[in-house]
Enzyme design. Structure first.
Site, PDB file in Angstrom:
ATOM      1  N   LYS A  47       0.840  -1.206   0.000  1.00  0.00           N
ATOM      2  CA  LYS A  47       0.000   0.000   0.000  1.00  0.00           C
ATOM      3  C   LYS A  47       0.878   1.261   0.000  1.00  0.00           C
ATOM      4  O   LYS A  47       2.103   1.160   0.218  1.00  0.00           O
ATOM      5  CB  LYS A  47      -0.935  -0.013   1.218  1.00  0.00           C
ATOM      6  N   ARG A 145     -10.672   0.673  15.228  1.00  0.00           N
ATOM      7  CA  ARG A 145     -10.559   1.470  14.009  1.00  0.00           C
ATOM      8  C   ARG A 145     -11.649   1.024  13.041  1.00  0.00           C
ATOM      9  O   ARG A 145     -12.703   1.638  12.985  1.00  0.00           O
ATOM     10  CB  ARG A 145      -9.147   1.308  13.412  1.00  0.00           C
ATOM     11  N   HIS A 175      -6.268  -6.887  13.178  1.00  0.00           N
ATOM     12  CA  HIS A 175      -5.024  -6.114  13.098  1.00  0.00           C
ATOM     13  C   HIS A 175      -4.622  -5.711  14.511  1.00  0.00           C
ATOM     14  O   HIS A 175      -5.455  -5.260  15.289  1.00  0.00           O
ATOM     15  CB  HIS A 175      -5.266  -4.875  12.227  1.00  0.00           C
ATOM     16  N   ARG A 231       0.832 -10.756   7.156  1.00  0.00           N
ATOM     17  CA  ARG A 231       0.773  -9.580   6.271  1.00  0.00           C
ATOM     18  C   ARG A 231       1.964  -8.676   6.609  1.00  0.00           C
ATOM     19  O   ARG A 231       1.930  -7.957   7.604  1.00  0.00           O
ATOM     20  CB  ARG A 231      -0.534  -8.796   6.490  1.00  0.00           C
ATOM     21  N   TYR A 276      15.094  30.979   5.284  1.00  0.00           N
ATOM     22  CA  TYR A 276      13.876  31.599   5.827  1.00  0.00           C
ATOM     23  C   TYR A 276      13.950  31.766   7.338  1.00  0.00           C
ATOM     24  O   TYR A 276      14.363  30.839   8.055  1.00  0.00           O
ATOM     25  CB  TYR A 276      12.660  30.725   5.528  1.00  0.00           C
ATOM     26  N   CYS A 323      13.291  24.287   3.091  1.00  0.00           N
ATOM     27  CA  CYS A 323      12.334  25.041   2.283  1.00  0.00           C
ATOM     28  C   CYS A 323      11.464  24.051   1.494  1.00  0.00           C
ATOM     29  O   CYS A 323      11.670  22.847   1.556  1.00  0.00           O
ATOM     30  CB  CYS A 323      13.058  25.963   1.302  1.00  0.00           C
ATOM     31  N   MET A 324      10.529  24.578   0.731  1.00  0.00           N
ATOM     32  CA  MET A 324       9.638  23.688  -0.023  1.00  0.00           C
ATOM     33  C   MET A 324      10.416  22.841  -1.037  1.00  0.00           C
ATOM     34  O   MET A 324      10.162  21.645  -1.187  1.00  0.00           O
ATOM     35  CB  MET A 324       8.564  24.502  -0.751  1.00  0.00           C
ATOM     36  N   ASP A 325      11.398  23.459  -1.703  1.00  0.00           N
ATOM     37  CA  ASP A 325      12.086  22.775  -2.797  1.00  0.00           C
ATOM     38  C   ASP A 325      13.597  22.695  -2.601  1.00  0.00           C
ATOM     39  O   ASP A 325      14.290  22.113  -3.434  1.00  0.00           O
ATOM     40  CB  ASP A 325      11.839  23.516  -4.122  1.00  0.00           C
TER      41      ASP A 325
HETATM   42  C1  LIG Z   1      -4.403  -4.353   8.065  1.00  0.00           C
HETATM   43  C2  LIG Z   1      -2.920  -4.247   7.912  1.00  0.00           C
HETATM   44  N1  LIG Z   1      -2.192  -5.358   7.827  1.00  0.00           N
HETATM   45  C3  LIG Z   1      -0.844  -5.316   7.697  1.00  0.00           C
HETATM   46  C4  LIG Z   1      -0.168  -4.127   7.670  1.00  0.00           C
HETATM   47  C5  LIG Z   1       1.331  -4.124   7.555  1.00  0.00           C
HETATM   48  O1  LIG Z   1       1.906  -3.551   8.689  1.00  0.00           O
HETATM   49  P1  LIG Z   1       3.485  -3.428   8.823  1.00  0.00           P
HETATM   50  O2  LIG Z   1       3.902  -2.443   7.788  1.00  0.00           O
HETATM   51  O3  LIG Z   1       3.713  -2.932  10.202  1.00  0.00           O
HETATM   52  O4  LIG Z   1       4.042  -4.780   8.549  1.00  0.00           O
HETATM   53  C6  LIG Z   1      -0.895  -2.938   7.773  1.00  0.00           C
HETATM   54  C7  LIG Z   1      -0.193  -1.656   7.794  1.00  0.00           C
HETATM   55  O5  LIG Z   1      -0.494  -0.741   8.496  1.00  0.00           O
HETATM   56  C8  LIG Z   1      -2.315  -3.002   7.888  1.00  0.00           C
HETATM   57  O6  LIG Z   1      -3.042  -1.882   7.980  1.00  0.00           O
END
Ligand SMILES: Cc1ncc(COP(=O)(O)O)c(C=O)c1O
Length: 389
Positions: A47, A145, A175, A231, A276, A323-325
């Site tokens: 992700k 969550r 999670h 995961r 700045y 700075c920004m850039d």
């Molecule tokens: C539902 C879920 N599973 C797995 C992960 C992977 O977590 P990590 O990057 O700590 O291994 C995340 C990341 O936040 C997550 O939201």
């Protein structure tokens, strides 16, 4: 009139880039694969643009090294992987609203489900299209969550899914909120709650093939919680979720380096402020370098007057505000520095290194945020062979 004057250099016209070692991602993936020993499947979490490393590139590196499937946060990210011709199962770990269900089915994305309205839309769309979709139920065992926390609601949703002809109830997951924290008590409490939900489903004749709860930290610290799949996100990129996961079995390799080149150099006499807000005032005659990278590229403004960089293998401090850039460095202790010299914001130069963890500490954040923040205008340069897919 525009004229084409040549190819854009891979490091961009301004020479600021992130160097990504695909071999590091592959090596970290192999480490997890071998520690799982075939007992649990490995989901590579890619992700947020593969935690800033490039989603498709990171996904291919992980899949070629043995990852079994992919995880993303939102459907758009799954669609992006499909556009890159990646056909492996991709689970959307976050919420997919009902009006996006059709797109998920079209893109063969697996969906996380924890509400009736989304499930009903999945049932309706799959019946209309006569196409199958895989779903994973999300249980909230203590993160507070997303997900269902009432076991009877989980059972009702699972029963509804089992009745639907084109819905495959493939997974159930939770999670952890504190798997990287020192005290394991809360994680064990969440795990026991998760197990009790699984038992309830099984007592009611519902067997779900993929039960999963471990992120990177839990995978490394709690092997007895691996269940059918883990995961893993941050650790595949070579970063530890916290100091508590620095175990000898996991010598991770950091995959990303952030680099730039000196754009300007000037002598700044004692007392003449830099940048700045005039917050950096040299206490001696100094040599100040400007580099073309700033907070719009993900270099945190928190690093103002605190950050460090490597120039010619020497550690030099940030001078003034980011700075920004652009950012300025006090390179007085690297007197032979020249315009065009490579600057390392994190990574290795000569015998010196700056770890992403060090940058995170200076910026008062976590390594996750440092790599995710590297912006879209920073080109990614990939190194390392990962085989073909
Ligand atoms: C539902 C879920 N599973 C797995 C992960 C992977 O977590 P990590 O990057 O700590 O291994 C995340 C990341 O936040 C997550 O939201």
């Amino acid at each position: 009139m525009h004229s084409i004057t040549g190819e854009r250099p891979p490091t961009g016209y301004r020479h600021t880039w992130a160097e990504i070692s695909l071999e590091a991602i592959a090596s970290n993936t192999r480490l997890f694969k071998s520690s799982l020993g075939g007992h649990a499947a490995l989901m590579a979490v890619v992700k947020a643009n593969g935690y800033g490393h490039g989603a498709a590139e990171a996904a291919r590196a992980a899949l070629n090294a043995g990852a079994d499937r992919l995880g993303v946060a939102i459907l758009d990210e799954a669609v992006q992987l499909r556009s890159a011709s990646i056909g492996h199962p991709v689970l959307v770990l976050g919420y997919t609203p009902p009006d996006s269900v059709r797109a998920a089915i079209d893109n063969e994305a697996d969906l996380t489900v924890f509400s009736d309205d989304v499930l009903e839309e999945i049932v309706r769309q799959t019946e209309t299209l006569r196409k199958r979709v895989r779903i994973h139920l999300k249980i909230d065992t203590g993160m507070n969550r997303i997900g269902l926390s009432d076991p009877d609601a989980v059972l009702a949703l699972a029963r509804r899914a089992m009745l639907a002809r084109f819905v495959e109830l493939e997974g159930v997951f939770t999670h952890f909120a504190d798997a990287d924290g020192e005290d394991p008590a809360y994680t064990w409490r969440q795990f026991r709650t998760f197990q009790s939900v699984i038992r309830l489903l099984e007592q009611n004749g519902i067997q779900i093939p993929l039960k999963h709860c471990c992120n990177s930290a839990a995978t490394m610290r709690y092997p007895s919680m691996h269940l059918d799949m883990v995961r893993v996100g941050i650790a595949l990129y070579g970063l530890h979720p916290s100091s508590h996961t620095r175990l000898p079995a996991y010598p991770l390799q950091q995959a990303m380096q952030l680099k730039s080149r000196i754009a300007d150099l000037r002598r700044s006499p004692e007392g003449r402020p830099v940048g700045y807000g005039c917050t950096f005032v040299p206490e001696r005659d100094s040599l100040i370098a400007a580099i073309p990278i700033g907070y719009a590229d993900g270099l945190s403004r928190q690093l103002s007057n605190k950050g460090v960089a490597l120039v010619q293998g020497v550690r030099v401090p940030f001078a003034g505000r980011v700075c920004m850039d652009q950012t300025m460095l006090d390179v007085t202790i690297a007197p032979y520095a020249e315009v065009g010299d490579e600057v390392t914001l994190f990574g290795t130069s000569g015998n010196e290194s700056i770890a992403i963890d060090e940058v995170a500490a200076l910026a008062n954040t976590i390594n996750y945020e440092v790599v995710c923040a590297v912006g879209s205008r920073v080109p990614r340069i990939y190194t390392g062979e990962t085989g073909s897919m």
